[in-house]
Design a protein around this motif. Structure first.
Motif, PDB file in Angstrom:
ATOM      1  N   MET A  66       0.826  -1.209   0.000  1.00 42.11           N
ATOM      2  CA  MET A  66       0.000   0.000   0.000  1.00 42.11           C
ATOM      3  C   MET A  66       0.864   1.264   0.000  1.00 42.11           C
ATOM      4  SD  MET A  66      -3.156  -0.784  -0.164  1.00 42.11           S
ATOM      5  CE  MET A  66      -4.002   0.691   0.388  1.00 42.11           C
ATOM      6  N   ALA A  67       2.056   1.156   0.630  1.00 46.01           N
ATOM      7  CA  ALA A  67       2.941   2.329   0.705  1.00 46.01           C
ATOM      8  C   ALA A  67       3.324   2.801  -0.693  1.00 46.01           C
ATOM      9  CB  ALA A  67       4.196   1.989   1.506  1.00 46.01           C
ATOM     10  N   CYS A  68       3.508   1.836  -1.608  1.00 46.22           N
ATOM     11  CA  CYS A  68       3.902   2.205  -2.971  1.00 46.22           C
ATOM     12  C   CYS A  68       2.806   3.022  -3.652  1.00 46.22           C
ATOM     13  CB  CYS A  68       4.177   0.946  -3.803  1.00 46.22           C
ATOM     14  SG  CYS A  68       5.680   0.094  -3.283  1.00 46.22           S
ATOM     15  N   LEU A  69       1.556   2.680  -3.345  1.00 46.09           N
ATOM     16  CA  LEU A  69       0.447   3.385  -3.975  1.00 46.09           C
ATOM     17  C   LEU A  69       0.358   4.826  -3.509  1.00 46.09           C
ATOM     18  CD1 LEU A  69      -2.296   0.625  -3.778  1.00 46.09           C
ATOM     19  CD2 LEU A  69      -1.065   1.356  -5.813  1.00 46.09           C
ATOM     20  N   LEU A  70       0.866   5.110  -2.337  1.00 49.81           N
ATOM     21  CA  LEU A  70       0.775   6.464  -1.798  1.00 49.81           C
ATOM     22  C   LEU A  70       1.824   7.409  -2.386  1.00 49.81           C
ATOM     23  CD1 LEU A  70       0.169   5.669   1.963  1.00 49.81           C
ATOM     24  CD2 LEU A  70      -1.453   6.755   0.412  1.00 49.81           C
ATOM     25  N   GLU A  71       2.887   6.830  -2.977  1.00 47.16           N
ATOM     26  CA  GLU A  71       3.997   7.675  -3.442  1.00 47.16           C
ATOM     27  C   GLU A  71       3.591   8.609  -4.583  1.00 47.16           C
ATOM     28  OE1 GLU A  71       7.892   4.979  -2.378  1.00 47.16           O
ATOM     29  OE2 GLU A  71       7.476   5.534  -4.438  1.00 47.16           O
ATOM     30  N   THR A  72       2.819   8.099  -5.540  1.00 46.55           N
ATOM     31  CA  THR A  72       2.472   8.906  -6.705  1.00 46.55           C
ATOM     32  C   THR A  72       1.657  10.142  -6.352  1.00 46.55           C
ATOM     33  OG1 THR A  72       2.579   6.944  -8.063  1.00 46.55           O
ATOM     34  CG2 THR A  72       1.475   8.852  -9.016  1.00 46.55           C
ATOM     35  N   PRO A  73       0.565  10.017  -5.578  1.00 46.41           N
ATOM     36  CA  PRO A  73      -0.180  11.226  -5.203  1.00 46.41           C
ATOM     37  C   PRO A  73       0.672  12.259  -4.475  1.00 46.41           C
ATOM     38  CG  PRO A  73      -1.426   9.263  -4.651  1.00 46.41           C
ATOM     39  CD  PRO A  73      -0.091   8.804  -5.089  1.00 46.41           C
ATOM     40  N   ILE A  74       1.616  11.798  -3.644  1.00 44.04           N
ATOM     41  CA  ILE A  74       2.476  12.742  -2.910  1.00 44.04           C
ATOM     42  C   ILE A  74       3.300  13.557  -3.906  1.00 44.04           C
ATOM     43  CG2 ILE A  74       4.511  12.899  -1.419  1.00 44.04           C
ATOM     44  CD1 ILE A  74       3.320  10.515   0.154  1.00 44.04           C
ATOM     45  N   ARG A  75       3.909  12.856  -4.897  1.00 49.03           N
ATOM     46  CA  ARG A  75       4.721  13.566  -5.893  1.00 49.03           C
ATOM     47  C   ARG A  75       3.871  14.526  -6.703  1.00 49.03           C
ATOM     48  NH1 ARG A  75       8.065   8.778  -6.554  1.00 49.03           N
ATOM     49  NH2 ARG A  75       6.734   8.021  -8.209  1.00 49.03           N
ATOM     50  N   MET A  76       2.663  14.121  -7.025  1.00 48.58           N
ATOM     51  CA  MET A  76       1.774  14.970  -7.814  1.00 48.58           C
ATOM     52  C   MET A  76       1.392  16.234  -7.045  1.00 48.58           C
ATOM     53  SD  MET A  76      -0.721  12.287  -9.756  1.00 48.58           S
ATOM     54  CE  MET A  76      -1.736  13.581 -10.461  1.00 48.58           C
ATOM     55  N   SER A  77       1.187  16.078  -5.744  1.00 45.63           N
ATOM     56  CA  SER A  77       0.796  17.252  -4.961  1.00 45.63           C
ATOM     57  C   SER A  77       1.945  18.256  -4.872  1.00 45.63           C
ATOM     58  CB  SER A  77       0.359  16.834  -3.551  1.00 45.63           C
ATOM     59  OG  SER A  77       1.457  16.306  -2.840  1.00 45.63           O
ATOM     60  N   VAL A  78       3.191  17.728  -4.776  1.00 42.77           N
ATOM     61  CA  VAL A  78       4.350  18.621  -4.760  1.00 42.77           C
ATOM     62  C   VAL A  78       4.447  19.374  -6.082  1.00 42.77           C
ATOM     63  CG1 VAL A  78       6.877  18.702  -4.731  1.00 42.77           C
ATOM     64  CG2 VAL A  78       5.659  17.274  -3.083  1.00 42.77           C
ATOM     65  N   LEU A  79       4.250  18.620  -7.198  1.00 46.30           N
ATOM     66  CA  LEU A  79       4.306  19.241  -8.516  1.00 46.30           C
ATOM     67  C   LEU A  79       3.229  20.296  -8.675  1.00 46.30           C
ATOM     68  CD1 LEU A  79       5.597  19.253 -11.355  1.00 46.30           C
ATOM     69  CD2 LEU A  79       3.906  17.532 -12.023  1.00 46.30           C
ATOM     70  N   SER A  80       2.026  19.995  -8.205  1.00 47.66           N
ATOM     71  CA  SER A  80       0.935  20.959  -8.350  1.00 47.66           C
ATOM     72  C   SER A  80       1.190  22.213  -7.523  1.00 47.66           C
ATOM     73  CB  SER A  80      -0.406  20.321  -7.951  1.00 47.66           C
ATOM     74  OG  SER A  80      -0.349  19.861  -6.622  1.00 47.66           O
ATOM     75  N   GLU A  81       1.881  22.059  -6.377  1.00 47.92           N
ATOM     76  CA  GLU A  81       2.241  23.233  -5.579  1.00 47.92           C
ATOM     77  C   GLU A  81       3.221  24.121  -6.331  1.00 47.92           C
ATOM     78  OE1 GLU A  81       3.723  22.257  -1.705  1.00 47.92           O
ATOM     79  OE2 GLU A  81       2.019  20.950  -1.283  1.00 47.92           O
ATOM     80  N   VAL A  82       4.203  23.461  -7.007  1.00 49.35           N
ATOM     81  CA  VAL A  82       5.212  24.208  -7.756  1.00 49.35           C
ATOM     82  C   VAL A  82       4.556  24.979  -8.896  1.00 49.35           C
ATOM     83  CG1 VAL A  82       7.216  23.995  -9.280  1.00 49.35           C
ATOM     84  CG2 VAL A  82       7.122  22.668  -7.175  1.00 49.35           C
ATOM     85  N   THR A  83       3.706  24.279  -9.664  1.00 52.82           N
ATOM     86  CA  THR A  83       3.061  24.940 -10.803  1.00 52.82           C
ATOM     87  C   THR A  83       2.067  25.990 -10.331  1.00 52.82           C
ATOM     88  OG1 THR A  83       1.715  22.935 -10.891  1.00 52.82           O
ATOM     89  CG2 THR A  83       3.308  23.253 -12.658  1.00 52.82           C
ATOM     90  N   ALA A  84       1.409  25.744  -9.211  1.00 52.12           N
ATOM     91  CA  ALA A  84       0.454  26.731  -8.679  1.00 52.12           C
ATOM     92  C   ALA A  84       1.164  28.022  -8.305  1.00 52.12           C
ATOM     93  CB  ALA A  84      -0.260  26.150  -7.463  1.00 52.12           C
ATOM     94  N   SER A  85       2.386  27.885  -7.760  1.00 53.19           N
ATOM     95  CA  SER A  85       3.137  29.081  -7.365  1.00 53.19           C
ATOM     96  C   SER A  85       3.578  29.883  -8.584  1.00 53.19           C
ATOM     97  CB  SER A  85       4.362  28.686  -6.526  1.00 53.19           C
ATOM     98  OG  SER A  85       5.312  28.025  -7.333  1.00 53.19           O
ATOM     99  N   SER A  86       3.655  29.216  -9.752  1.00 53.90           N
ATOM    100  CA  SER A  86       4.067  29.904 -10.977  1.00 53.90           C
ATOM    101  C   SER A  86       2.868  30.335 -11.827  1.00 53.90           C
ATOM    102  CB  SER A  86       4.965  28.987 -11.826  1.00 53.90           C
ATOM    103  OG  SER A  86       6.075  28.545 -11.085  1.00 53.90           O
ATOM    104  N   ARG A  87       1.741  29.597 -11.667  1.00 51.51           N
ATOM    105  CA  ARG A  87       0.604  29.837 -12.559  1.00 51.51           C
ATOM    106  C   ARG A  87       0.057  31.254 -12.449  1.00 51.51           C
ATOM    107  NH1 ARG A  87      -2.321  27.733 -16.019  1.00 51.51           N
ATOM    108  NH2 ARG A  87      -1.452  25.659 -15.900  1.00 51.51           N
ATOM    109  N   HIS A  88       0.084  31.836 -11.259  1.00 54.01           N
ATOM    110  CA  HIS A  88      -0.513  33.163 -11.123  1.00 54.01           C
ATOM    111  C   HIS A  88       0.238  34.209 -11.948  1.00 54.01           C
ATOM    112  CE1 HIS A  88       2.694  33.774  -8.140  1.00 54.01           C
ATOM    113  NE2 HIS A  88       2.451  35.088  -8.237  1.00 54.01           N
ATOM    114  N   TYR A  89       1.546  33.946 -12.187  1.00 52.70           N
ATOM    115  CA  TYR A  89       2.287  34.864 -13.049  1.00 52.70           C
ATOM    116  C   TYR A  89       1.735  34.818 -14.483  1.00 52.70           C
ATOM    117  CZ  TYR A  89       5.945  35.369  -9.464  1.00 52.70           C
ATOM    118  OH  TYR A  89       6.640  35.650  -8.311  1.00 52.70           O
ATOM    119  N   VAL A  90       1.447  33.603 -14.952  1.00 52.97           N
ATOM    120  CA  VAL A  90       0.928  33.431 -16.314  1.00 52.97           C
ATOM    121  C   VAL A  90      -0.494  33.963 -16.412  1.00 52.97           C
ATOM    122  CG1 VAL A  90       0.446  31.763 -18.159  1.00 52.97           C
ATOM    123  CG2 VAL A  90       2.426  31.421 -16.661  1.00 52.97           C
ATOM    124  N   ASP A  91      -1.319  33.657 -15.377  1.00 55.38           N
ATOM    125  CA  ASP A  91      -2.719  34.098 -15.390  1.00 55.38           C
ATOM    126  C   ASP A  91      -2.831  35.619 -15.522  1.00 55.38           C
ATOM    127  OD1 ASP A  91      -3.518  31.504 -15.175  1.00 55.38           O
ATOM    128  OD2 ASP A  91      -3.845  31.562 -12.993  1.00 55.38           O
TER     129      ASP A  91
END
Length: 618
Positions: free
Chosen positions: A1-26
């Protein structure tokens, strides 16, 4: 089950990074032009020195929107200028950033921007174009696609010191070869850039100088024109001479020396002119000093090698200037040893440039010794043996057939230097000299092979074949084998050196040598047997034929196989005279031996014997 949790964690980090940049583009899409302008300014401040932020903004689609705003007639000049600044900052990131900008067709958009009447906007566009065109991933041809671009850039040279700096830098990076030189020359590059050499701005003077170095390189038309150009009452060569004086920055000295070197090699300045003998040559020798940066030493040595290459008098002068030959020995002492962690960056720098340093030294050694035996001796005598061993070992690798360094080293006259090494009393140097020649001869053109044989001489070749050092003997046999490859080359070499080579082969096959030496020698015979006319030197030599027959029946399979190759090449029935050769070899008992070998337990030997027998049946 631990392996299944890894992908969402990485995705949330990525979405935080892009969210911090998206407002510049918006904010680039805000209906309020003032908010858009402020958004671009904030984006500019966010990307400075931040490659991660630059990459994020590119992924989020900032580039097409910035280019749209830059090209919109309704956009204010201030907004357009800020967009060009941000795009320039994005281009200063990684090479992938530049590729992304090119994919969005940034160059036509920026070139269009140069038609604006606003100087600040023009300078921002030029600064961005400079950054893009100086990237190794940008094709230079993009500057020449539209025939109206070059004349417009020439016209912009007079606008400001920034337009002068950026345009000269673009020209110097995008001038690759005679076609580009001709385009720039025909659009008045010489006249438009010459007066910039007296600019109050060092950067402008420097970029103008670099322009002239690329324009003059191997170009007699440009060089002949430069010699007669007057700037403030002074001829251009005199200005270049002033720029290579010791009190000028090293970069300026070196580039001025390159300009004068290229003009000299193009025939515009005599090799005995004082500006070459008393100014340019000593300046380039200074650049080879260990006090200079590694990049400067590489450039200095390569330019000096190019300057003196065709002229024996310049070679003599260089060889006695400032202990140059001894100075070059230091080129092989990198990377230097380090003791402290603070030197790691320096070590990394040294490692990257060690190869370039050695190659530059080889080119200069070769040019120094290209025409004069006394200088060649001086180069061998002045470099310590341990340096020469390292240098010649490196040269062996640089001369491998697939090495990009092979051609420039050959052109620099390395053959004579290597042949000189084969006469050294030091066995390691003899080995490396002959080894490098062996690599040079591998799959080489007939001219290179002829140069090797002429420079080495058959007398020296035979001395090496009787050398007491086994490695020297093996490498000499390897050289001979490489020289005698491809039929036209085999026939040509054997027509001029056949008698001596057959004598050498006989002596080795009769001597007390190990299996490897005799195998190599039989392989040389097999190569000779593959020639069209050369094979007759074997067929008319009964002593050699008896030796081949002897080794077919030898106890060692390697020697049997090598002898089999000789026979196969002699009896191949598709070639003229094969019937007569087959008959003679049958009379010698070769067919009986082939029948015997076709029953050999060694599958390779057995197959070769059967293939040879088929030639008799065909």
């Amino acid at each position: 089950m631990a392996c299944l949790l890894e992908t969402p964690i990485r995705m949330s980090v990525l979405s935080e990074v892009t969210a911090s940049s998206r407002h510049y583009v918006d904010r680039l899409f805000d209906p309020d032009p003032q908010k858009v302008l402020q958004g671009v300014i904030d984006m500019k401040n966010a990307v400075i020195g931040n490659n991660k932020q630059k990459a994020n903004l590119i992924v989020l689609g900032a580039v097409p929107r910035l280019l749209y705003l830059l090209q919109q007639e309704t956009s204010s000049t201030e907004l357009k200028t800020e967009c060009a600044v941000v795009l320039g900052s994005l281009a200063m990131g990684t090479e992938n950033n530049v590729k992304s900008l090119l994919d969005c067709h940034i160059i036509p958009a920026l070139l269009q921007g140069l038609l604006s009447p606003d100087l600040k906007f023009i300078e921002a566009c030029l600064r961005c174009l400079r950054t893009i065109f100086t990237s190794p991933v940008t094709p230079e041809e993009l500057l020449y696609t539209d025939a109206t671009v070059i004349p417009h850039l020439m016209a912009l040279l007079s606008r400001s010191r920034y337009t002068q700096e950026y345009i000269c830098q673009i020209f110097s990076h995008c001038c690759k070869g005679p076609d580009h030189q001709t385009i720039l020359f025909n659009h008045g590059a010489v006249q438009n850039i010459a007066h910039l050499l007296t600019s109050v701005s060092y950067k402008v003077r420097m970029q103008a100088l670099k322009c002239f170095s690329v324009l003059a390189f191997e170009n007699p038309q440009v060089s002949m024109t430069l010699v007669n150009v007057l700037v403030d009452g002074e001829l251009l060569p005199q200005i270049f001479v002033k720029m290579l004086q010791r009190d000028k920055p090293i970069e300026m000295q070196l580039t001025s020396a390159k300009c004068l070197t290229y003009m000299c090699r193009a025939g515009a300045i005599r090799t005995d002119d004082n500006c070459i003998v008393l100014k340019t040559l000593p300046c380039l020798v200074r650049m080879c000093s260990k006090e200079r940066l590694l990049e400067e030493r590489v450039e200095g040595a390569e330019t000096l090698a190019y300057l003196i290459e065709p002229d024996v008098e310049l070679q003599r002068i260089a060889s006695i200037t400032d202990h140059l030959i001894a100075m070059l020995a230091d080129y092989f002492k990198y990377p230097s040893s380090v003791s402290a962690i603070t030197d790691i960056k320096r070590l990394d720098h040294d490692l990257k440039h060690a190869h370039e340093l050695r190659q530059a030294a080889f080119k200069l050694y070769a040019s120094l010794g290209a025409n004069d035996e006394d200088i060649r001796k001086k180069v061998l005598q002045n470099a310590p043996d341990e340096i020469l061993v390292v240098a010649s070992s490196m040269l062996c690798n640089l001369l491998l057939e697939f090495s990009p360094s092979k051609e420039p080293i050959l052109e620099s006259g390395a053959v004579e230097l290597l042949c000189g090494l084969t006469q050294s009393e030091n066995p390691a140097l003899r080995v490396n000299g002959i080894w490098a020649l062996m690599n040079m001869a591998f799959q080489a053109e007939q001219k290179i092979k002829a140069d090797i044989l002429r420079s080495l001489s058959t007398e020296q070749l035979f001395r090496l074949l009787s050398d007491s050092d086994l490695n020297v003997l093996m490498k000499t046999l390897g050289l001979l084998r490489n020289l005698l490859s491809t039929r036209p080359h085999i026939d040509k070499i054997m027509s001029t050196h056949g008698k001596q080579i057959m004598q050498a082969v006989t002596l080795i096959l009769e001597g007390e040598h190990n299996i490897e030496v005799k195998e190599q020698t039989l392989c040389i015979l097999a190569n000779i047997a593959d020639g069209t006319t050369a094979k007759e030197l074997i067929m008319t030599n009964d002593d050699i034929l008896q030796k081949i027959k002897y080794y077919m029946g030898h106890s060692h399979v390697k020697l049997q196989l090598a002898a089999m190759f000789c026979i196969s090449n002699l009896i191949w029935n598709e070639e003229e005279g094969s019937q007569e050769r087959q008959d003679k070899l049958r009379d010698m008992g070769i067919v009986d031996i082939l029948h015997k070998l076709s029953q050999s337990p060694d599958s390779n030997l057995c197959d070769k014997a059967k293939t040879a027998l088929q030639q008799y049946l065909a």
